[in-house]
Write a protein that holds these residues in place. Structure first.
Motif, PDB file in Angstrom:
ATOM      1  N   LEU A 172      62.512 -50.980 -72.354  1.00 56.56           N
ATOM      2  CA  LEU A 172      63.152 -51.075 -73.672  1.00 56.56           C
ATOM      3  C   LEU A 172      62.981 -49.792 -74.475  1.00 56.56           C
ATOM      4  N   LEU A 173      61.765 -49.271 -74.527  1.00 56.01           N
ATOM      5  CA  LEU A 173      61.499 -48.073 -75.322  1.00 56.01           C
ATOM      6  C   LEU A 173      62.216 -46.852 -74.746  1.00 56.01           C
ATOM      7  N   MET A 174      62.281 -46.756 -73.419  1.00 49.83           N
ATOM      8  CA  MET A 174      63.011 -45.632 -72.819  1.00 49.83           C
ATOM      9  C   MET A 174      64.509 -45.759 -73.055  1.00 49.83           C
ATOM     10  N   GLU A 175      65.025 -46.957 -72.913  1.00 47.60           N
ATOM     11  CA  GLU A 175      66.459 -47.154 -73.131  1.00 47.60           C
ATOM     12  C   GLU A 175      66.842 -46.758 -74.556  1.00 47.60           C
ATOM     13  N   GLU A 176      66.006 -47.128 -75.515  1.00 51.41           N
ATOM     14  CA  GLU A 176      66.278 -46.741 -76.906  1.00 51.41           C
ATOM     15  C   GLU A 176      66.184 -45.226 -77.070  1.00 51.41           C
ATOM     16  N   ALA A 177      65.205 -44.611 -76.423  1.00 52.04           N
ATOM     17  CA  ALA A 177      65.033 -43.158 -76.561  1.00 52.04           C
ATOM     18  C   ALA A 177      66.198 -42.390 -75.948  1.00 52.04           C
ATOM     19  N   ARG A 182      52.442 -67.388 -71.120  1.00 48.74           N
ATOM     20  CA  ARG A 182      52.447 -68.482 -70.153  1.00 48.74           C
ATOM     21  C   ARG A 182      52.961 -69.733 -70.833  1.00 48.74           C
ATOM     22  N   GLU A 183      53.822 -70.446 -70.135  1.00 44.91           N
ATOM     23  CA  GLU A 183      54.453 -71.626 -70.707  1.00 44.91           C
ATOM     24  C   GLU A 183      53.837 -72.920 -70.192  1.00 44.91           C
ATOM     25  N   SER A 184      53.596 -73.003 -68.888  1.00 43.88           N
ATOM     26  CA  SER A 184      53.076 -74.239 -68.306  1.00 43.88           C
ATOM     27  C   SER A 184      51.576 -74.105 -68.061  1.00 43.88           C
ATOM     28  N   GLU A 185      50.857 -75.188 -68.313  1.00 47.08           N
ATOM     29  CA  GLU A 185      49.403 -75.147 -68.231  1.00 47.08           C
ATOM     30  C   GLU A 185      48.901 -74.946 -66.809  1.00 47.08           C
ATOM     31  N   GLY A 186      49.640 -75.418 -65.827  1.00 46.95           N
ATOM     32  CA  GLY A 186      49.173 -75.296 -64.456  1.00 46.95           C
ATOM     33  C   GLY A 186      49.592 -74.015 -63.775  1.00 46.95           C
ATOM     34  N   ALA A 187      50.187 -73.098 -64.503  1.00 42.68           N
ATOM     35  CA  ALA A 187      50.704 -71.876 -63.881  1.00 42.68           C
ATOM     36  C   ALA A 187      49.570 -70.981 -63.420  1.00 42.68           C
ATOM     37  N   ASN A 188      49.641 -70.582 -62.177  1.00 41.05           N
ATOM     38  CA  ASN A 188      48.616 -69.702 -61.611  1.00 41.05           C
ATOM     39  C   ASN A 188      49.059 -68.251 -61.805  1.00 41.05           C
ATOM     40  N   VAL A 189      49.076 -67.822 -63.053  1.00 38.96           N
ATOM     41  CA  VAL A 189      49.483 -66.459 -63.400  1.00 38.96           C
ATOM     42  C   VAL A 189      48.352 -65.834 -64.213  1.00 38.96           C
ATOM     43  N   SER A 190      47.830 -64.734 -63.731  1.00 42.08           N
ATOM     44  CA  SER A 190      46.698 -64.116 -64.414  1.00 42.08           C
ATOM     45  C   SER A 190      47.136 -63.412 -65.683  1.00 42.08           C
ATOM     46  N   ARG A 191      46.173 -63.178 -66.526  1.00 42.87           N
ATOM     47  CA  ARG A 191      46.441 -62.451 -67.762  1.00 42.87           C
ATOM     48  C   ARG A 191      46.945 -61.040 -67.467  1.00 42.87           C
ATOM     49  N   ARG A 192      46.348 -60.403 -66.474  1.00 43.02           N
ATOM     50  CA  ARG A 192      46.750 -59.044 -66.137  1.00 43.02           C
ATOM     51  C   ARG A 192      48.201 -59.014 -65.666  1.00 43.02           C
ATOM     52  N   THR A 193      48.609 -60.011 -64.883  1.00 45.11           N
ATOM     53  CA  THR A 193      49.995 -60.056 -64.419  1.00 45.11           C
ATOM     54  C   THR A 193      50.952 -60.226 -65.591  1.00 45.11           C
ATOM     55  N   VAL A 194      50.583 -61.079 -66.538  1.00 46.32           N
ATOM     56  CA  VAL A 194      51.422 -61.270 -67.722  1.00 46.32           C
ATOM     57  C   VAL A 194      51.566 -59.955 -68.479  1.00 46.32           C
ATOM     58  N   TRP A 195      50.457 -59.274 -68.684  1.00 41.01           N
ATOM     59  CA  TRP A 195      50.501 -57.991 -69.391  1.00 41.01           C
ATOM     60  C   TRP A 195      51.341 -56.971 -68.625  1.00 41.01           C
ATOM     61  N   ALA A 196      51.205 -56.950 -67.292  1.00 38.11           N
ATOM     62  CA  ALA A 196      51.935 -55.967 -66.493  1.00 38.11           C
ATOM     63  C   ALA A 196      53.445 -56.222 -66.545  1.00 38.11           C
ATOM     64  N   LEU A 197      53.854 -57.486 -66.454  1.00 44.12           N
ATOM     65  CA  LEU A 197      55.277 -57.803 -66.550  1.00 44.12           C
ATOM     66  C   LEU A 197      55.817 -57.433 -67.924  1.00 44.12           C
ATOM     67  N   GLU A 198      55.056 -57.768 -68.949  1.00 44.74           N
ATOM     68  CA  GLU A 198      55.470 -57.424 -70.312  1.00 44.74           C
ATOM     69  C   GLU A 198      55.568 -55.912 -70.492  1.00 44.74           C
ATOM     70  N   SER A 199      54.614 -55.183 -69.946  1.00 47.77           N
ATOM     71  CA  SER A 199      54.637 -53.723 -70.056  1.00 47.77           C
ATOM     72  C   SER A 199      55.858 -53.136 -69.366  1.00 47.77           C
ATOM     73  N   ALA A 200      56.229 -53.687 -68.213  1.00 50.60           N
ATOM     74  CA  ALA A 200      57.421 -53.198 -67.518  1.00 50.60           C
ATOM     75  C   ALA A 200      58.648 -53.335 -68.401  1.00 50.60           C
ATOM     76  N   LEU A 201      58.782 -54.474 -69.042  1.00 49.08           N
ATOM     77  CA  LEU A 201      59.948 -54.704 -69.898  1.00 49.08           C
ATOM     78  C   LEU A 201      59.921 -53.815 -71.131  1.00 49.08           C
ATOM     79  N   ASN A 202      58.749 -53.624 -71.709  1.00 45.38           N
ATOM     80  CA  ASN A 202      58.682 -52.795 -72.921  1.00 45.38           C
ATOM     81  C   ASN A 202      58.854 -51.310 -72.621  1.00 45.38           C
ATOM     82  N   ARG A 203      58.353 -50.854 -71.478  1.00 46.86           N
ATOM     83  CA  ARG A 203      58.615 -49.458 -71.109  1.00 46.86           C
ATOM     84  C   ARG A 203      60.116 -49.240 -70.920  1.00 46.86           C
TER      85      ARG A 203
END
Length: 957
Positions: free
Chosen positions: A304-309, A281-302
């Motif tokens: 990335l890892l598949m593309e490499e594989a 999270r970059e801005s202090e007032g952002a209404n973004v939950s921790r779970r949403t941050v993790w889920a977005l990050e997981s989408a990108l990493n899945r």
């Protein structure tokens, strides 16, 4: 002779043209009809974005040559046929693989960049076969690679594109290939209201992620895939479709302005270690939950890892491939080879010591390439053979929401909640076993690893605003999302080296059922109050680590003595009263139990004798004061707080500071008098005056204490001459006054015992200078107290900055510059460094060195934002006044070096902090190590060492 007539942009092919060799070729299905597109909100708001109309009759497209004027013989035009003889020109094609969109014929070649071009690769690996790519020019003037081509024997094949050419993508002539590519990638998208064919394969994802703001980039990924789903001849790769589905499942569609601004999240590629994605999270007032941050990050990493594989065939992977690999990434998380455990640039500690083991653990934590984030706090006591991990792991909501089935009908079906929960528990178990393996491999001394896995709780799904930022140096639990809570731990387990070796280093368990192995090791499931650090916190060494160095003392090992410049823990203390307060608290307990005043006095006398024996004059004096109060009967011996206050005595300087700040607004001279009286009384009554055997010093951090200790150790060890030689060989300082260096001040203190003064005594000096700095009648007093402040704290930046300011306000820019340059040689805290550069910039400007002053202003802003507004405003004024050329940031350090201005903190200072942090960790001085490492990380960032920093937290009793 004109061979085609033209009227209102419509050309007519004449009979003469046909006789003279004009050629006309129709290309079937060159521009398939566009299906209506249901736009997403982001796209619907873009200029010109409207659903594509459905044509009443399919037009005919192709190319024509020899019918119109052209720059060269054989050039042709891509056209839209209106009948057998009428046509409209859409583009001009030359013989060099270039297409220029235009609606007229011309004898001159276009004097601009082409709208589409065929570019061959520099490296050609097959003789007789040309390989290259097709590039489309964007409105911004860049090029986008939309497909690849192969040319053999003059025939072209178009491949690896979102656009499906069907049977018309192979065995094409040059003219057909150019025309079909232009019509597919340039002409047809414009008919759709601006929709573009994305970069070929999966490269479009990386293009979108390179944007300045993450959220718009993620939305555009989904939009591209949705456009493709609504177009019969545009097909997104299966992995791109999976990414869009994961982002949607993560809640991306709900992250809309104004509740969630476009810059609410930041994306980092952790290239130094895992080389995966990290979302914060970059801005202090952002209404973004921790779970949403993790889920977005997981989408990108899945992704990335598949593309490499998948490698070069990633764009050709099927939905089945993606489904299988998504499951494999989660189920094989514990089987990845143990990563490299080194930290480039980290200081070396004792072999197998606390520092080395922590560095190995911290490095591996950063190098784990996981499809879903796992956060782990670690603690260790290597001597006792214990390591513990407190993991925050994804819960069921962060597991895949869909799975692929082949029957009764192929497609994606929802995953059940129980199935996702079981997968989350297995994932946590696999990662826990992997961390335990890392700990056992880090040192043969480690015999036990305690692991707890806490799932992200329901509170994380509804978190509101909170602290922002990425990798803040914050050792408190909660970190970036302090509002989040945890549900009961999945498990708490103790894993032993015996179990590790008996199970084949836990390698078989992750491939089978990791939960079964945890059960064999006695795991406790769904525990509300799991504490993996309980054993480590209960060890005697932990209590000592909590007390050292301020409240306890111990001899230091030789390695620590060299790095810390001290022989005992007490030699690195920075709080004057902490040790005496602990003695006072002990005396208060014993006095409360005494049967009489005589017995109480005897207890204090014993402590006084011990203090005199170790040369602790201040404690001996405190005992005298306490015994006098006991003898007079003026002290309530059952009031332990009163006993401690009496023992420590009144802090007259602290009281004076409070009075002075009250008086300063209406009577600054009276405020100065109050402070001067307090300083004089403290010097006379408390003995804060340097003598033949003792000097009194103050330190604002353990970093400043270590720097002073090192200088003092060099002086005591006969290295002062060498330090003096080094100082003399340093480029000459052109200042009018030579300010003593830290080495020279330490040489003056050599051979004498160092005692601490209360912070209030030092602060009184700074306050006096501040109150007198504008009083021209008392300039000498201001300078005298400022110089005394530096003498009291020769490794603390505040005194130098205050004295430098005093010099500036009386117009003595040469002395101000000299003092501030010396400040930069000892400063370690980023705000001190930034303010010192800011002050020095003004002094140099007014001293006739505007270019160097401008460099200092920029260096101040580059270091920290604490005075950025003032610095940039003054820099603008400097440039306007002196007309110097604006400086680039890349020039700043070189200009400062030329002017003999330190680049603060210097490499020597940071190397000293590095070595001292490692030594303090090995010696059990965790509070010292944390301060040193935190300051080092502010200038030399390293995520692996942040893990080490967090591991040095010692829970309070």
């Amino acid at each position: 002779m004109r061979q085609a007539g033209e009227k209102d942009g419509v050309y007519t092919l004449t009979a003469t043209a046909s006789l003279l060799g004009a050629a006309r070729r129709e290309l079937p299905d060159a521009v398939p009809p566009l299906a209506p597109v249901e736009l997403t909100p982001a796209v619907a708001g873009s200029p010109g974005a409207v659903p594509a109309p459905t044509p009443e009759s399919a037009p005919v497209f192709g190319w024509i040559t020899g019918a119109c004027a052209a720059p060269n013989k054989g050039d042709h035009y891509i056209v839209k046929f209106l009948g057998k003889r009428e046509f409209i020109i859409l583009a001009y094609v030359d013989r060099f693989g270039r297409v220029f969109a235009q609606n007229f014929a011309s004898v001159s070649p276009p004097a601009r960049e082409p709208d589409l071009s065929f570019a061959f690769f520099a490296d050609q690996d097959t003789p007789g076969v040309e390989r290259g790519c097709v590039q489309v020019r964007t409105p911004e003037g860049d090029t986008r690679e939309v497909t690849r081509y192969t040319c053999a024997h003059g025939r072209y094949t178009l491949e690896d594109s979102w656009y499906d050419f069907g049977p018309y993508g192979v065995d094409l002539s040059y003219d057909d290939a150019m025309a079909r590519a232009f019509l597919a990638f340039v002409y047809r998208p414009k008919m759709a209201g601006g929709a573009e064919i994305p970069t070929r394969g999966l490269e479009f994802v990386h293009e979108r992620l390179s944007a300045d703001w993450l959220l718009p980039g993620l939305r555009s990924i989904i939009d591209d895939v949705r456009y493709a789903e609504n177009d019969p001849v545009v097909h997104a790769p299966a992995l791109a479709r999976s990414l869009a589905r994961w982002l949607s499942d993560a809640g991306l569609d709900e992250l809309k302005a104004p509740a969630v601004p476009d810059d609410a999240l930041r994306l980092v590629r952790t290239v130094r270690y895992a080389n995966t994605y990290y979302v914060a999270r970059e801005s202090e007032g952002a209404n973004v939950s921790r779970r949403t941050v993790w889920a977005l990050e997981s989408a990108l990493n899945r992704f990335l890892l598949m593309e490499e594989a998948f490698g070069d065939r990633a764009s050709l992977a099927t939905d089945i491939d993606c489904a299988r690999w998504e499951a494999y990434l989660l189920e094989s998380a514990g089987t990845q080879p143990l990563p490299d455990a080194s930290i480039l640039g980290a200081p070396a500690g004792a072999e197998g010591g606390e520092w080395e083991v922590r560095c190995r653990l911290g490095a591996v934590l950063e190098r784990l390439r996981l499809p879903v984030r796992v956060e782990a706090q670690m603690r260790a006591n290597v001597a006792e053979g214990v390591v513990a991990f407190d993991m925050t792991v994804p819960d069921a909501a962060l597991m895949p929401a869909w799975r692929w089935v082949d029957a009764p009908q192929q497609g994606w079906v929802p995953m059940g909640e129980a199935e996702r929960d079981a997968q989350a528990r297995r994932y946590a178990a696999r990662v826990g076993l992997l961390l335990a393996s890392v700990a056992f491999e880090a040192s043969p001394q480690i015999q036990r690893v305690d692991v707890a896995a806490r799932p992200l709780g329901a509170a994380a799904a509804h978190a509101g605003s909170g602290a922002a930022g990425d990798r803040k140096i914050d050792v408190k639990r909660g970190g970036e999302f302090p509002e989040d809570a945890h549900e009961p731990a999945f498990f708490l387990v103790t894993l032993t080296r015996a179990a590790y070796e008996a199970s084949g280093q836990f390698r078989a368990a992750p491939q089978a059922d990791p939960l079964a192995l945890l059960a064999q090791c006695g795991a406790v499931w769904d525990l509300p109050a799991a504490d993996p650090f309980a054993l480590i916190n209960a060890l005697p060494a932990t209590a000592l680590r909590r007390e050292l160095p301020e409240a306890q003392d111990a001899p230091l090992p030789p390695e620590a003595q060299e790095a810390l410049g001290a022989t005992r823990a007490a030699d690195v203390r920075i709080v004057a009263d902490a040790y005496r307060r602990r003695i006072g608290e002990g005396l208060a307990d014993r006095i409360a139990c005494a049967a009489s005043a005589t017995e109480a006095i005897r207890v204090v006398r014993e402590e006084q004798d011990a203090a005199e024996k170790r040369g602790d004059d201040l404690t001996a004096s405190a005992c005298t004061r306490l015994m006098a109060a006991l003898a007079e009967g003026s002290l309530d011996t059952e009031d332990q707080n009163a006993v401690v206050v009496c023992f420590l005595g009144e802090d007259r300087c602290l009281t004076a500071l409070g009075r002075a700040r009250t008086l300063a607004q209406r009577d600054p001279q009276e405020a100065v008098a109050v402070l001067m009286d307090a300083v004089a009384e403290a010097a006379a009554l408390d003995g804060y005056v340097d003598g033949a055997t003792t000097v009194f010093r103050s330190f604002d951090s353990y970093a400043s204490r270590v720097l002073y200790n090192q200088a003092l150790r060099a002086a005591d060890g006969g290295e002062a001459a060498q330090a003096q030689t080094q100082a003399s060989t340093r480029p000459a300082d052109t200042s009018a006054s030579a300010v003593p260096t830290l080495a020279e001040r330490a040489q003056a203190d050599a051979g004498r015992r160092v005692q601490l003064v209360p912070d209030s005594f030092y602060l009184c000096h700074l306050e006096i200078v501040s109150l007198l700095e504008r009083s021209f009648e008392r300039v000498d007093d201001a300078l005298r107290y400022g110089q005394r402040a530096i003498e009291l704290a020769p490794a603390t930046a505040a005194g130098y900055r205050q004295l430098g300011r005093a010099y500036m306000l009386v117009g003595d820019m040469d002395n101000a510059s000299a003092v501030l340059k010396e400040c930069l040689r000892v400063a370690t805290q980023v705000n001190d460094v930034s303010v010192a550069y800011y002050q020095l910039a003004y002094a140099l400007w007014k001293a006739g060195e505007p270019r160097t002053g401008a460099a200092c202003y920029l260096k101040s802003v580059m270091t920290a934002p604490v005075v950025a507004l003032q610095a940039m405003a003054e820099l603008k004024e400097l440039v306007a006044e002196t007309s110097i050329e604006a400086l680039e940031r890349e020039e700043v350090d070189g200009i400062l070096r030329e002017a003999n201005i330190p680049l603060s903190p210097t490499d020597e200072v940071l190397d000293t902090l590095d070595a001292a942090a490692a030594a303090a960790t090995d010696a059990g001085l965790f509070s010292v190590a944390r301060n040193l490492l935190a300051q080092r990380l502010n200038h030399r960032s390293d995520d692996a060492l942040v893990n080490v920093l967090r591991s040095l937290e010692v829970s309070s009793a």
